[in-house]
Design a protein around this motif. Structure first.
Motif, PDB file in Angstrom:
ATOM      1  N   VAL A 126       0.864  -0.909   0.103  1.00  0.00           N
ATOM      2  CA  VAL A 126      -0.085   0.029   0.281  1.00  0.00           C
ATOM      3  C   VAL A 126       0.886   1.179  -0.317  1.00  0.00           C
ATOM      4  O   VAL A 126       1.436   1.180   0.712  1.00  0.00           O
ATOM      5  CB  VAL A 126      -1.095  -0.129   1.312  1.00  0.00           C
ATOM      6  N   SER A 127       0.773   2.231  -1.058  1.00  0.00           N
ATOM      7  CA  SER A 127       1.653   3.234  -1.408  1.00  0.00           C
ATOM      8  C   SER A 127       0.543   4.520  -1.191  1.00  0.00           C
ATOM      9  O   SER A 127      -0.701   4.159  -0.542  1.00  0.00           O
ATOM     10  CB  SER A 127       2.781   3.213  -2.486  1.00  0.00           C
ATOM     11  N   GLY A 128       1.375   5.477  -1.182  1.00  0.00           N
ATOM     12  CA  GLY A 128       0.387   6.425  -0.445  1.00  0.00           C
ATOM     13  C   GLY A 128      -0.539   7.547  -1.337  1.00  0.00           C
ATOM     14  O   GLY A 128      -0.001   8.146  -2.118  1.00  0.00           O
ATOM     15  N   GLY A 129      -2.136   7.220  -0.888  1.00  0.00           N
ATOM     16  CA  GLY A 129      -3.047   8.730  -1.986  1.00  0.00           C
ATOM     17  C   GLY A 129      -4.030   7.860  -1.428  1.00  0.00           C
ATOM     18  O   GLY A 129      -4.593   7.216  -0.448  1.00  0.00           O
ATOM     19  N   ILE A 130      -4.803   8.738  -1.324  1.00  0.00           N
ATOM     20  CA  ILE A 130      -6.770   8.637  -1.056  1.00  0.00           C
ATOM     21  C   ILE A 130      -6.996   7.569  -0.902  1.00  0.00           C
ATOM     22  O   ILE A 130      -7.776   7.590  -0.679  1.00  0.00           O
ATOM     23  CB  ILE A 130      -7.449   9.740  -1.485  1.00  0.00           C
ATOM     24  N   ALA A 131      -6.776   6.563  -2.013  1.00  0.00           N
ATOM     25  CA  ALA A 131      -7.715   5.204  -2.367  1.00  0.00           C
ATOM     26  C   ALA A 131      -6.815   4.163  -1.351  1.00  0.00           C
ATOM     27  O   ALA A 131      -6.955   3.206  -1.477  1.00  0.00           O
ATOM     28  CB  ALA A 131      -6.844   4.989  -3.693  1.00  0.00           C
ATOM     29  N   PRO A 157      -2.807   0.874  -3.268  1.00  0.00           N
ATOM     30  CA  PRO A 157      -2.906   1.586  -4.439  1.00  0.00           C
ATOM     31  C   PRO A 157      -1.511   2.055  -5.115  1.00  0.00           C
ATOM     32  O   PRO A 157      -0.691   2.322  -3.453  1.00  0.00           O
ATOM     33  CB  PRO A 157      -3.377   3.539  -4.649  1.00  0.00           C
ATOM     34  N   ALA A 158      -1.390   2.131  -6.103  1.00  0.00           N
ATOM     35  CA  ALA A 158      -0.065   2.352  -6.930  1.00  0.00           C
ATOM     36  C   ALA A 158       0.499   3.797  -7.168  1.00  0.00           C
ATOM     37  O   ALA A 158      -0.488   3.976  -8.697  1.00  0.00           O
ATOM     38  CB  ALA A 158       0.514   1.459  -7.962  1.00  0.00           C
ATOM     39  N   MET A 196       0.323  -7.820  -9.440  1.00  0.00           N
ATOM     40  CA  MET A 196      -0.456  -7.058  -9.859  1.00  0.00           C
ATOM     41  C   MET A 196      -0.193  -5.776  -9.088  1.00  0.00           C
ATOM     42  O   MET A 196      -0.131  -5.574  -8.603  1.00  0.00           O
ATOM     43  CB  MET A 196      -1.430  -7.599  -9.572  1.00  0.00           C
ATOM     44  N   ILE A 197      -0.067  -4.741 -10.516  1.00  0.00           N
ATOM     45  CA  ILE A 197      -0.249  -3.191 -10.213  1.00  0.00           C
ATOM     46  C   ILE A 197      -1.622  -2.736  -9.768  1.00  0.00           C
ATOM     47  O   ILE A 197      -2.051  -2.412 -11.631  1.00  0.00           O
ATOM     48  CB  ILE A 197       0.918  -2.392 -11.000  1.00  0.00           C
ATOM     49  N   ALA A 198      -2.075  -1.907  -8.919  1.00  0.00           N
ATOM     50  CA  ALA A 198      -3.176  -1.117  -9.453  1.00  0.00           C
ATOM     51  C   ALA A 198      -2.857   0.804  -9.768  1.00  0.00           C
ATOM     52  O   ALA A 198      -2.953   1.144  -8.310  1.00  0.00           O
ATOM     53  CB  ALA A 198      -4.183  -1.589  -8.734  1.00  0.00           C
ATOM     54  N   GLY A 241     -11.110  12.172 -14.976  1.00  0.00           N
ATOM     55  CA  GLY A 241     -10.783  11.166 -16.060  1.00  0.00           C
ATOM     56  C   GLY A 241     -10.823  10.102 -15.241  1.00  0.00           C
ATOM     57  O   GLY A 241     -10.924   9.820 -14.365  1.00  0.00           O
ATOM     58  N   LYS A 242      -8.916  10.014 -15.943  1.00  0.00           N
ATOM     59  CA  LYS A 242      -8.825   7.964 -15.543  1.00  0.00           C
ATOM     60  C   LYS A 242      -7.820   8.315 -14.732  1.00  0.00           C
ATOM     61  O   LYS A 242      -6.899   9.402 -14.980  1.00  0.00           O
ATOM     62  CB  LYS A 242      -8.756   7.639 -17.321  1.00  0.00           C
ATOM     63  N   GLY A 243      -8.325   7.540 -13.841  1.00  0.00           N
ATOM     64  CA  GLY A 243      -6.659   7.405 -12.623  1.00  0.00           C
ATOM     65  C   GLY A 243      -7.851   7.423 -11.162  1.00  0.00           C
ATOM     66  O   GLY A 243      -6.689   7.482 -10.287  1.00  0.00           O
ATOM     67  N   ARG A 244      -8.590   6.877 -11.333  1.00  0.00           N
ATOM     68  CA  ARG A 244      -8.811   6.198 -10.290  1.00  0.00           C
ATOM     69  C   ARG A 244      -8.692   4.943  -9.750  1.00  0.00           C
ATOM     70  O   ARG A 244      -9.574   4.510 -10.903  1.00  0.00           O
ATOM     71  CB  ARG A 244     -10.933   6.488  -9.867  1.00  0.00           C
ATOM     72  N   MET A 245      -8.195   4.648  -9.085  1.00  0.00           N
ATOM     73  CA  MET A 245      -7.996   3.149  -8.181  1.00  0.00           C
ATOM     74  C   MET A 245      -9.237   2.197  -8.883  1.00  0.00           C
ATOM     75  O   MET A 245     -10.009   2.470  -8.170  1.00  0.00           O
ATOM     76  CB  MET A 245      -7.541   2.779  -7.615  1.00  0.00           C
TER      77      MET A 245
END
Length: 401
Positions: free
Chosen positions: A9-14, A86-87, A116-118, A159-163
Motif C-alpha cells: 500500500v503506497s500513499g494516496g487517497i485510495a 494503490p500504486a 499486480m499493480i493498481a 478522468g482516468k486515474g481512479r483506482m
C-alpha cells in the motif's frame, strides 16, 4: 483457499479502498500480509490493516519482529501473489528503476511471485510520458497492471486515474488463482446467455419473467476466471459487468436468437442460462393502449426455440441448457435433454426455497446425454457455477477440436 497475498500500500487517497480490499480478501479465505509506505500511513493507520488482516503490518525495513528472519525477504518469499494498491506514480517510478529505499520497495525487489499493480493518481500524472514509460518497463518485467477507472478524482478532476474498485481487484485475484488451476478452459470460446427477455406490447408494457440473470452472470464470470474467452448475451438486468467478459445486450427473444447465431459457429461451449420468453404478442402497438371498460385480449405467438435450433445445428460444440421447473423436474429435464439434442441440462426448482429466480443461491441437478448425473446441493450461485463448469470439464476433450 489458503493462498497468500502480500498487499503493498503506497500513499494516496485510495488507501481506504486498500483497507476494503484487505477485508474482502480475508473473507474470501486468503491469507493477507500488508506492507505500507510512510505516506500511506498518513491516510490510514497500520492498526486498521492489522485489524483487517489479523496479522502484523510491515512499515519499516529496520523493524524486525522476528529475529530468526529478515522481514522484507521473509514476506517476499511467503507471497503467492503481490498486489500493489494503490500504486502511486512515485512507487511505479521507483520499481521501474530498481530503487529500494523503504520497506515496501525493498520487499518488492525481493519478490519472485507474480505482481499486480493498481495505479491511482491524477489523470495528467497518469498520462505523463515518464509514468507511461515506467509502466511499460514494469510490463516488460512481467508485472500486470489493473487499469484505473474513469471518474471523479479526489483532486477535483474527472478522468482516468481512479483506482479500480475493491470488488474488481478481488475478482482479478480470484481469476489469477482459478486460471492457474484450470488449464483445460484457457482459450476456449464460451457463450453464455443470461437474464430474461422483454416482449413488447406497447411503449409502456411488455411481457417478461422473474429471471435476475445472476446464475448466467456467475457462470460467465467463472468461465472467464478459468481463462476462457467468454461472450455473455444478456437480457435486461441490473448486474455489474463480470470481469474479463464481452457482453452483448439484447431485449427480446428475436434479438437473443440473432446474437447467439452470430457467435455460434466459433463457440466451443454454449451455456444457455437465459429465461427466454416462449411467447410474444402477435400484434404490438406504437402508441400506449388505453384503458377501456371491457377486457383486453392479447393474442400470443411462439418465439423461436433457440435451444432446439442450436441442438439441430451443433457439430463440435458442447451445448448446455437449463430447465427451471415447478413440478416433474427430472422428467421434464430429461425430455428437454433428448428433444433438443443437448449434451447437458441443468435442472432446478423455481418453487423450492433458496432455488431459482432472483435469489443468490441455487440447487441444481445436471443430467448428461451419456446418462451421468451430478447433484449440486444448495449453495451460492457463484459456487454452483464453478461446480457446473467442473462437471462439464471432462467433455472438453471429447468435443473440442
Amino acid at each position: 483457499m489458503g493462498k497468500k497475498i502480500l498487499l503493498c500500500v503506497s500513499g494516496g487517497i485510495a488507501v481506504f479502498k486498500a483497507a476494503a480490499l484487505t477485508s474482502k480478501l480475508v473473507q474470501e479465505g486468503y491469507e493477507v500480509k500488508v506492507a505500507m509506505t510512510s505516506s500511506a500511513q498518513e491516510f490510514v493507520t497500520p492498526l486498521t490493516f492489522q485489524a483487517l488482516s489479523r496479522d502484523h503490518v510491515y512499515t519499516d525495513t529496520f523493524i524486525e519482529p522476528d529475529p530468526a528472519a529478515i522481514a522484507h525477504i521473509d514476506i517476499a518469499d511467503w507471497a503467492d501473489l503481490v498486489v500493489v494498491a494503490p500504486a502511486t506514480a512515485n512507487i511505479i517510478g521507483k520499481l521501474a528503476n530498481g530503487i529500494a529505499d523503504d520497506m515496501l520497495t525493498t520487499t518488492l525487489l525481493a519478490v519472485t511471485a507474480p505482481v499486480m499493480i493498481a495505479p491511482a493518481m491524477n489523470v495528467h500524472m497518469y498520462e505523463h510520458p515518464a509514468v507511461k514509460k515506467n509502466m511499460r518497463t514494469l510490463e516488460s518485467f512481467g508485472y500486470q497492471f489493473i487499469e484505473p477507472d474513469e471518474g471523479y478524482l479526489a483532486c477535483g478532476y474527472t478522468g482516468k486515474g481512479r483506482m479500480a474498485e475493491p470488488e474488481d481487484l478481488l475478482s482479478m485475484v480470484n481469476h489469477h488463482f482459478i486460471k492457474k488451476a484450470n488449464l483445460a478452459w484457457q482459450g476456449k470460446n464460451v457463450v453464455v446467455t443470461a437474464g430474461p427477455t422483454q416482449e413488447v406490447i406497447d411503449p409502456v408494457r411488455f411481457f417478461s419473467n422473474r429471471s435476475s440473470g445472476k446464475m448466467g452472470y456467475a457462470i460467465a464470470e467463472m468461465a472467464a476466471a478459468r481463462g476462457a474467452q467468454v461472450t455473455l448475451i444478456s437480457g435486461p438486468v441490473s448486474l455489474p459487468m463480470p470481469h474479463g467478459v464481452k457482453r452483448i445486450s439484447v431485449h427480446n427473444a428475436a434479438e437473443m436468437f440473432s446474437a447467439v447465431n452470430d457467435v455460434f459457429e466459433h463457440a466451443d461451449v454454449i451455456i444457455k442460462a437465459a429465461a427466454v420468453a416462449d411467447y410474444k404478442p402477435k400484434e404490438t402497438f406504437d402508441q400506449k393502449v388505453k384503458k377501456s371498460t371491457g377486457d383486453l385480449m392479447i393474442t400470443m405467438e411462439r418465439t423461436e426455440d433457440i435451444l432446439k435450433s442450436l441442438g439441430e445445428r451443433k457439430s463440435h460444440q458442447i451445448l448446455v441448457g437449463f430447465a427451471a421447473e415447478s413440478e416433474n423436474i427430472e422428467a421434464y429435464a430429461k425430455k428437454k435433454l433428448d428433444t433438443k439434442n443437448l449434451d447437458v441440462i441443468a435442472a432446478n426448482s423455481i418453487v423450492k426455497e433458496g432455488s431459482g429466480f432472483q435469489g443468490d443461491t441455487n440447487e441444481l441437478v445436471l443430467y448428461f446425454k451419456n446418462g451421468r448425473e451430478v447433484s449440486i446441493p444448495l449453495t451460492t450461485k457463484v459456487a454452483a457455477a464453478n461446480q457446473l463448469l467442473d462437471a462439464i470439464k471432462p467433455l472438453l476433450g471429447e468435443h473440442i477440436k
